[in-house]
Write an enzyme that holds these catalytic residues in place. Sequence first.
Site, mmCIF file in Angstrom:
data_model
loop_
_atom_site.group_PDB
_atom_site.id
_atom_site.type_symbol
_atom_site.label_atom_id
_atom_site.label_comp_id
_atom_site.label_asym_id
_atom_site.label_seq_id
_atom_site.Cartn_x
_atom_site.Cartn_y
_atom_site.Cartn_z
ATOM 1 N N GLU A 68 -5.852 -8.263 0.144
ATOM 2 C CA GLU A 68 -6.191 -8.217 1.441
ATOM 3 C C GLU A 68 -7.926 -7.961 1.499
ATOM 4 O O GLU A 68 -8.502 -7.021 1.055
ATOM 5 C CB GLU A 68 -5.610 -7.401 2.446
ATOM 6 N N GLU B 54 0.839 -1.189 -0.020
ATOM 7 C CA GLU B 54 -0.016 0.139 -0.019
ATOM 8 C C GLU B 54 0.927 1.284 -0.167
ATOM 9 O O GLU B 54 0.648 2.243 0.840
ATOM 10 C CB GLU B 54 -1.133 0.277 1.200
#
Length: 487
Positions: free
Chosen positions: A267, A124
Site C-alpha cells: 500500500e 498490518e
Amino acid sequence: MLEGRLLGGAVMMWLLAWRWVIPMGESAIGVNWGTVSFHKLNPSTVVDLLKDNKISKVKVFEAEPEVLKPLMGSGIQVMLGIPNGMLALLSTSPTAADLWLRQNVSAYIGKHGADIRYIAVGNEPFLTSYNGEYQNLVMPAILNLQQSLVKANLASYIKLVVPCNADAYESSLPSQGAFRPELTQIMTQLVQFLNSNDAPFVVNIYPFLSLYDNKDFPQDYAFFEGTTHPVTDGNNVYTNAFDGNYDTLVAALTKLGYGQMPIIIGEIGWPSDGAIGANISAAKVFNQGLLSHVLNNKGTPLRPGAPPMDIYLFSLLDEGAKSILPGGFERHWGIFSFDGQAKYPLDLGLGNKELKNVKNVQYLPPRWCVASPSIDVQNVANHMRIACSVADCTTLGYGGSCNGIGEKGNISYAFNSYYQFQMQDSRSCNFDGLGMITFRDPSVGDCRFLVGVTDKGSDSSVSQTRYQWSVLLPFLIIIQIITSFSL
C-alpha cells in the site's frame, strides 16, 4: 476422493502452464480495491475499470464472492486478504484453514478462474496500536494455511505473505534499520518462511502519515521533487521519504541475513481530501512522482537498479464508509472517486497516458437535499450530528474541500450526504421541515455535492461476509471432524 485428486492435478497443471506465460517476477503497478463504501459500483463494472486502465494486479482485503467472481477469467492477478479477526481461528485449527482455502480460493481458480497469486495473512498485524494482539497468531496461521496449500497442490503457485506496516522497523538512519525488538524473533521466523517458499516481503509505506502525524516532518521530503532537507547516511543521500523508508527495511532484512529478499509495496498513496495537506493537487504530485521514480528502475541507494517487485497504489476507489478514527482523509485515498471517475490525470506507465473513467455509470436522478432558505441555523445542530454520524461529511472538516462554504453550505452538504445515503428517499430530506429538495446542483468550487449511484449489483458487504463465516465455520469444522471419524 480419487475424483478430487484428479481434479486438483488438472487444476495444478493448468496453473503451472499459466505461470510460464506470465512470469511471477514481472514488475507491475497494481491497486488496492477496498469495498467499505456507502455508494458501491457493481463489481463487474470495477473489473472493467481495471481492464480499461490496463491494471493487471489487484489486492483485495477479504474473500468476497461478489468481488472474486467478476475477477474470474479477467487475467488480473489477485492478492487475496485474510482479515486480522480470522487469525485466531486459522492459527488454532488446520481444519478451518482447509475449509477457508477450499471455499475462498479453490472455488474460484482453475481454467477461466481467478488468478490468485498471493494470500495476505492478516493486514498490518504487527501494528504498534494493536499492542501485540495478533503477534503470536501470525506464524501458526501461516503454517496451517501452508499445509492447506500443500494438500490442495497449490503451494508452488500461490504464496503466503504478511502485509506489514512500516512501523515494524525503526532507525534514525536507513542503514541502521532494524525490526522493533519485540518483533525480532517473529520477523526472523517470518522471513525464513518467506525465503524458503520463494515469497516476497510485503510492506505498506505512507509518507503522508509521516507528514500528518509529525508537524516537524519536512513537507518536501514526502514528495519526489527534491528537498531542502536531505538525509545524509554515510555516502548515501536521501531526498525523499520513500527511499529512506524502503532502505530502512532493506537494512532490517539484511540484519536478519535476508538482504536480497524481494519486496512488494502493498500500500502507498496520498489522500485527496479530508485533512490539511490532503488535496487533489498533492495527491497527483505524489502519485505521479512515485510512479515516475519507481518506473525509471534506478532503485534506491541500498538497492541500486532494483526497484520493488510490485507496487499496489492505495487505492482504486474512495471508500466513504471507512472508519475516520485516524482522520477524515481515510475516506479519500482513491485515484478514482466512488463513482469511478478519475480525480486527476495520472500516467500509470501501463500504456495509457491518463486514467480512463468508468463508462455508463447509473446515477440516481440529478437532485439534491439542501437547507431551506428560511432555516434557523440554531436549530440544526442535532440534525447535522445525526446525518453525519451515518453519512460521510469528512470534506467539511478542517482542510477539507468543503470546509469554506459557510454555515448554511455545511448544513446543506450534511443534509444531502444523508439524502443520497438513503437513496434519495424524500422522507430523508425532511429534517423537521429544515430541508428541501432541489434540482439545481449546489456544488461550490471544489466542493462537490454528490449524487448516489444505483449500479450496486449486490448489497452484501465485508461485515456480512465476516458474519457468515463466524456463524458457518464452527458448524463446518464439526461436520469435518465427524466425517473424518466416520471414515
